[in-house]
Design a protein around this motif. Structure first.
Motif, PDB file in Angstrom:
ATOM      1  N   PHE A 262       0.865  -1.175   0.000  1.00 30.55           N
ATOM      2  CA  PHE A 262       0.000   0.000   0.000  1.00 30.55           C
ATOM      3  C   PHE A 262       0.909   1.235   0.000  1.00 30.55           C
ATOM      4  N   SER A 263       0.307   2.427  -0.038  1.00 29.20           N
ATOM      5  CA  SER A 263       1.162   3.610  -0.189  1.00 29.20           C
ATOM      6  C   SER A 263       2.102   3.792   1.002  1.00 29.20           C
ATOM      7  N   ASN A 264       1.599   3.630   2.222  1.00 29.73           N
ATOM      8  CA  ASN A 264       2.425   3.867   3.403  1.00 29.73           C
ATOM      9  C   ASN A 264       2.708   2.627   4.224  1.00 29.73           C
ATOM     10  N   PHE A 265       2.150   1.516   3.824  1.00 30.40           N
ATOM     11  CA  PHE A 265       2.408   0.306   4.612  1.00 30.40           C
ATOM     12  C   PHE A 265       2.398  -0.934   3.731  1.00 30.40           C
ATOM     13  N   ASP A 266       3.048  -1.969   4.234  1.00 31.52           N
ATOM     14  CA  ASP A 266       3.091  -3.270   3.570  1.00 31.52           C
ATOM     15  C   ASP A 266       2.570  -4.313   4.544  1.00 31.52           C
ATOM     16  N   LEU A 267       1.956  -5.327   4.001  1.00 32.11           N
ATOM     17  CA  LEU A 267       1.420  -6.407   4.818  1.00 32.11           C
ATOM     18  C   LEU A 267       1.970  -7.725   4.283  1.00 32.11           C
ATOM     19  N   ARG A 268       2.522  -8.538   5.164  1.00 31.18           N
ATOM     20  CA  ARG A 268       3.006  -9.871   4.762  1.00 31.18           C
ATOM     21  C   ARG A 268       2.283 -10.901   5.611  1.00 31.18           C
ATOM     22  N   VAL A 269       1.636 -11.848   4.960  1.00 32.11           N
ATOM     23  CA  VAL A 269       0.858 -12.862   5.675  1.00 32.11           C
ATOM     24  C   VAL A 269       1.318 -14.237   5.221  1.00 32.11           C
ATOM     25  N   GLY A 270       1.609 -15.114   6.185  1.00 29.62           N
ATOM     26  CA  GLY A 270       2.006 -16.472   5.850  1.00 29.62           C
ATOM     27  C   GLY A 270       3.228 -16.889   6.630  1.00 29.62           C
ATOM     28  N   LYS A 271       3.819 -17.997   6.216  1.00 28.67           N
ATOM     29  CA  LYS A 271       5.010 -18.486   6.913  1.00 28.67           C
ATOM     30  C   LYS A 271       6.219 -17.676   6.446  1.00 28.67           C
ATOM     31  N   GLN A 272       6.941 -17.130   7.371  1.00 29.98           N
ATOM     32  CA  GLN A 272       8.015 -16.205   7.010  1.00 29.98           C
ATOM     33  C   GLN A 272       9.126 -16.235   8.047  1.00 29.98           C
ATOM     34  N   GLN A 273      10.308 -15.837   7.605  1.00 30.70           N
ATOM     35  CA  GLN A 273      11.436 -15.669   8.526  1.00 30.70           C
ATOM     36  C   GLN A 273      11.586 -14.183   8.795  1.00 30.70           C
ATOM     37  N   ILE A 274      11.642 -13.823  10.056  1.00 26.93           N
ATOM     38  CA  ILE A 274      11.761 -12.417  10.428  1.00 26.93           C
ATOM     39  C   ILE A 274      13.068 -12.248  11.201  1.00 26.93           C
ATOM     40  N   VAL A 275      13.898 -11.344  10.717  1.00 21.78           N
ATOM     41  CA  VAL A 275      15.227 -11.159  11.307  1.00 21.78           C
ATOM     42  C   VAL A 275      15.331  -9.739  11.849  1.00 21.78           C
ATOM     43  N   TRP A 276      15.657  -9.624  13.125  1.00 24.63           N
ATOM     44  CA  TRP A 276      15.801  -8.317  13.761  1.00 24.63           C
ATOM     45  C   TRP A 276      17.211  -8.159  14.321  1.00 24.63           C
TER      46      TRP A 276
ATOM     47  N   ILE B 118      13.903 -20.787  11.843  1.00 22.34           N
ATOM     48  CA  ILE B 118      12.674 -21.491  11.471  1.00 22.34           C
ATOM     49  C   ILE B 118      11.629 -20.439  11.110  1.00 22.34           C
ATOM     50  N   GLY B 119      10.965 -20.653   9.996  1.00 28.82           N
ATOM     51  CA  GLY B 119       9.900 -19.727   9.613  1.00 28.82           C
ATOM     52  C   GLY B 119       8.734 -19.826  10.583  1.00 28.82           C
ATOM     53  N   VAL B 120       8.056 -18.700  10.822  1.00 29.10           N
ATOM     54  CA  VAL B 120       6.868 -18.713  11.693  1.00 29.10           C
ATOM     55  C   VAL B 120       5.663 -18.253  10.874  1.00 29.10           C
ATOM     56  N   ILE B 121       4.517 -18.808  11.216  1.00 27.89           N
ATOM     57  CA  ILE B 121       3.290 -18.354  10.552  1.00 27.89           C
ATOM     58  C   ILE B 121       2.879 -17.064  11.245  1.00 27.89           C
ATOM     59  N   ALA B 122       2.874 -15.981  10.489  1.00 31.97           N
ATOM     60  CA  ALA B 122       2.690 -14.673  11.124  1.00 31.97           C
ATOM     61  C   ALA B 122       2.026 -13.693  10.169  1.00 31.97           C
ATOM     62  N   THR B 123       1.507 -12.627  10.769  1.00 30.61           N
ATOM     63  CA  THR B 123       1.053 -11.468  10.009  1.00 30.61           C
ATOM     64  C   THR B 123       1.971 -10.318  10.409  1.00 30.61           C
ATOM     65  N   LYS B 124       2.598  -9.718   9.405  1.00 31.74           N
ATOM     66  CA  LYS B 124       3.556  -8.637   9.682  1.00 31.74           C
ATOM     67  C   LYS B 124       3.099  -7.378   8.956  1.00 31.74           C
TER      68      LYS B 124
ATOM     69  N   VAL C 292      14.327 -12.380  18.039  1.00 31.44           N
ATOM     70  CA  VAL C 292      13.610 -13.422  18.779  1.00 31.44           C
ATOM     71  C   VAL C 292      12.310 -13.867  18.101  1.00 31.44           C
ATOM     72  N   VAL C 293      12.020 -13.333  16.916  1.00 27.70           N
ATOM     73  CA  VAL C 293      10.730 -13.672  16.298  1.00 27.70           C
ATOM     74  C   VAL C 293      10.785 -15.084  15.716  1.00 27.70           C
ATOM     75  N   SER C 294      11.795 -15.344  14.891  1.00 26.30           N
ATOM     76  CA  SER C 294      11.935 -16.684  14.305  1.00 26.30           C
ATOM     77  C   SER C 294      12.837 -17.524  15.206  1.00 26.30           C
ATOM     78  N   PRO C 295      12.348 -18.664  15.685  1.00 23.23           N
ATOM     79  CA  PRO C 295      13.186 -19.505  16.547  1.00 23.23           C
ATOM     80  C   PRO C 295      14.288 -20.205  15.750  1.00 23.23           C
ATOM     81  N   LEU C 296      15.187 -20.861  16.469  1.00 18.65           N
ATOM     82  CA  LEU C 296      16.342 -21.476  15.822  1.00 18.65           C
ATOM     83  C   LEU C 296      16.166 -22.981  15.685  1.00 18.65           C
TER      84      LEU C 296
END
Lengths: 257, 412
Positions: free
Chosen positions: B89-103, B133-139, B114-118
């Motif tokens: 979208f213009s100011n935001f993005d939405l990701r839904v499904g199994k995903q790896q999140i790295v912080w 490990i990918g997690v099923i998430a809405t980001k 700590v979002v995606s476990p090891l």
């Protein structure tokens, strides 16, 4: 008759003195070259072909965007090939003042954007014969520029300017640039190593006027000492298409093209 | 056999999709063999096919990333590492499904990440893109210039994957009596109440990049609730057994990270305050041999160059607050990492040395690597994983697993 001679003499003196004051210094020539009008933004696909001494070649393809923000320029590159670097992106913010560039790289395998040091400008870019410094805009006053002579090369009247770094540790002892007088576009550049021996020759193969601006679309860097070459071709070049400022963000680095 | 059939169906179906929808396909095929230096036994024989199917549009994108691991000759593992849809979208993005999140900004250590476990089935040895490990998430990412607000909702808790008991990476716990495990409380059922939430604000500026984060999550490792079985038949109390109930508990944390350049050196830092983690204790008065404590985990790191060699060093400290002397863990645990990398022959030959150094236990994992790119697609990697030092340390205890290995990889 005496009057005529006087007038002619005055005219010659005036022309000569005007000519002398119009003679550009080495610094002014490089300033005009570095700051040649290039439009507010540019988009292109950069194809880099690395050829080794056996003639074998490797190809890197990058989609790149640049935008002038007044006192700074932002550039973002998206690597399209080879496969192991696909979706990697690189962003550079360079400043008109003495501030060092800011650089980031996004590595899709580890899903991380990392700030990287812009101190390694002498590193070769992706194994090519171009250093980061060769590809980017070197700061004007990083070198002392001396006009050596004027000569015609490849049919172009050129200034020949020697550039010597103020930093004793710089990888080149000097570079010599041939710059077209009418457009301030480079024609050729020689790079000399720390021992003063010729290391590389950059040849500008093709320049095109796109949307009223001169753009170097084909060039070749030959390493004389190691006998390998890198060719760069720009295709799909667009100037002043209002590339949005939001293109130069971490969001876009991660999203890719 | 069932997994092989699934894999073949997957390949055929996705192959058809690729042709029909012009989906972009990339990935790699890799063979990976390693042998223990002391015994000569193979420590790993693994063949991998990694497939990335991607379709990107102006308003949406899709990615599927199945990975097939073949162990020995007949043990096939299918791992759907990621499968998500992006909406822009213009100011935001939405990701839904199994995903790896790295912080976070740290390398090789996981503090605010700590979002995606090891997946620790092969300890810390897999590449960092394969260890998560990918997690099923809405980001949801909301953007204001170079500022990003990120919200992650994970409806189903995924714990760390630990080595199986027959793995060379399995460490047999040392119990004073015969343990009996009760796994009845070790599952977190997916529900709104049991979901996890993560929030992060990040900024990218010309001076500094920084993140602030908070999480309401589950501790990825279960707390071991221990009940002693006392035999009084001899007249005096004798410890005859242990009832152990592994149980996951809620954990909340807040943290921050930054990176900045100072005179050509990248300075990085990351810290997190963990609230209410269960630790094992030998205090006889403690319920279930557990005690709840807060702890601080942080890292400071530098990236710099000496000539053409790229160097990186990190110092990591874990500090348990209000420490009790009966606790099994150390009050302070110090660790360091070191990385040196040198590219030569026009970036076709890469030399790398990465080390984890346990400063508290005086042990280390040393990982030298040599990679040669035959061409842009095909590379060979020769490396070693050397475990040295105190056999009670997290690295030294694997000294029997010191190995040499080779990986051949084809990228496409």
């Amino acid at each position: 008759m005496k009057t005529l001679k006087f007038v002619v003499t005055v005219a010659i003196v005036l022309v000569t003195s005007f000519g002398a004051s119009a003679q550009l210094t080495g610094r002014e020539i490089i300033d005009k070259t570095y700051n040649r009008p290039a439009g507010d933004d540019q988009t292109s696909i950069l194809t880099m072909t690395l050829i080794n001494k056996s003639g074998q070649s490797r190809v890197r393809k990058i989609k790149q965007f640049t935008k002038d923000f007044g006192d700074m320029e932002k550039k973002i590159m998206f690597f399209m090939s080879p496969a192991d670097v696909k979706n990697t992106s690189f962003m550079n913010w360079s400043y008109d003042n003495d501030k060092a560039d800011d650089q980031w790289i996004y590595l899709p395998a580890i899903k991380k954007t990392k700030r990287i040091s812009s101190d390694s400008k002498s590193d070769y870019f992706m194994g090519s014969d171009f250093t980061y410094d060769d590809l980017g805009d070197r700061k004007l006053d990083a070198d002392i520029h001396t006009l050596l002579r004027e000569e015609t090369i490849n049919g172009f009247d050129c200034y020949v300017v020697e550039n010597v770094s103020k930093d004793d540790e710089y990888m080149y002892s000097k570079t010599v640039s041939w710059i077209r007088k009418e457009s301030f576009v480079g024609v050729k550049k020689e790079f000399y190593d720390e021992d003063g021996d010729l290391l590389k020759i950059l040849t500008i193969k093709k320049v095109e006027k796109i949307s009223g601006y001169w753009v170097i679309v084909s060039s070749e860097m030959k390493n004389i000492q190691k006998n390998h070459t890198t060719k760069i071709n720009l295709t799909d070049v667009h100037v002043n298409t209002n590339v949005p400022a939001s293109k130069f963000t971490e969001r876009m680095m991660m999203r890719g093209i | 056999m069932k997994k092989i059939v699934i894999a073949i169906i997957l390949l055929v179906v996705t192959g058809g999709m690729t042709r029909a929808q012009s989906i972009d396909v990339s990935g790699f095929a890799r063979t990976y063999e390693g042998a223990k230096t002391e015994s000569g036994d193979f420590s790993i024989i693994q063949q991998t096919l990694n497939l990335n199917f991607e379709k990107k549009g102006e308003k949406a994108a899709f990615k599927a990333n199945p990975m097939l691991y073949l162990y020995n000759s007949d043990s096939l593992h299918l791992n759907l590492r990621e499968l998500f849809v992006d909406m822009y979208f213009s100011n935001f993005d939405l990701r839904v499904g199994k995903q790896q999140i790295v912080w976070g900004k740290a390398d090789g250590v996981f503090i605010t990440d700590v979002v995606s476990p090891l997946n620790l089935t092969e300890f810390l040895l897999p590449d960092f893109d394969e260890i998560r490990i990918g997690v099923i998430a809405t980001k949801l990412d909301y953007y204001v210039g170079n500022n990003t607000f990120e919200f992650v909702w994970v409806p189903q808790f995924t714990p760390i994957t630990k080595p199986a008991s027959n793995s060379i990476w399995y460490i047999q716990p040392d119990f004073p009596a015969q343990p009996t495990f009760n796994w009845n409380n070790s599952e977190i059922k997916p529900s709104l109440e049991n979901s996890e939430m993560f929030i992060k604000y990040s900024a990218m500026t010309s001076v500094i990049d920084f993140d602030l984060m908070a999480a309401y999550t589950w501790d990825d490792t279960p707390a071991m609730h221990v009940n002693k079985i006392i035999d009084m038949s001899s007249g005096s109390p004798v410890l005859s057994g242990l009832n152990i109930t592994p149980e996951y508990h809620r954990l909340s944390l807040a943290g921050a990270s930054f990176s900045s350049e100072i005179k050509g050196v990248i300075l990085r830092g990351e810290a997190a305050y963990y609230n209410g983690k269960y630790f094992q204790t030998e205090d006889p008065a403690a319920k279930d041999a557990l005690i709840q404590k807060d702890y601080l985990n942080y890292v400071l790191g530098l990236d710099f160059n000496i000539g053409d060699v790229k160097l990186s060093a990190q110092f990591i400290q874990k500090y348990i607050l209000d420490f009790d002397k009966n606790m099994i863990d150390d009050e302070i645990n110090n660790m360091a990492t070191f990385l040196a990398r040198y590219d030569m022959l026009r970036e076709t030959l890469h030399l790398e040395l990465f080390s984890y150094i346990g400063l508290t236990n005086e042990d280390a994992l040393i990982r030298p690597k040599l990679t040669y790119d035959f061409d842009d697609s095909f590379s060979i990697l020769l490396g070693a994983n050397i475990f040295v030092g105190d056999e009670n340390g997290q690295f030294g205890r694997y000294h029997d697993n010191t190995m040499m290995y080779m990986k051949l990889k084809y990228n496409f």
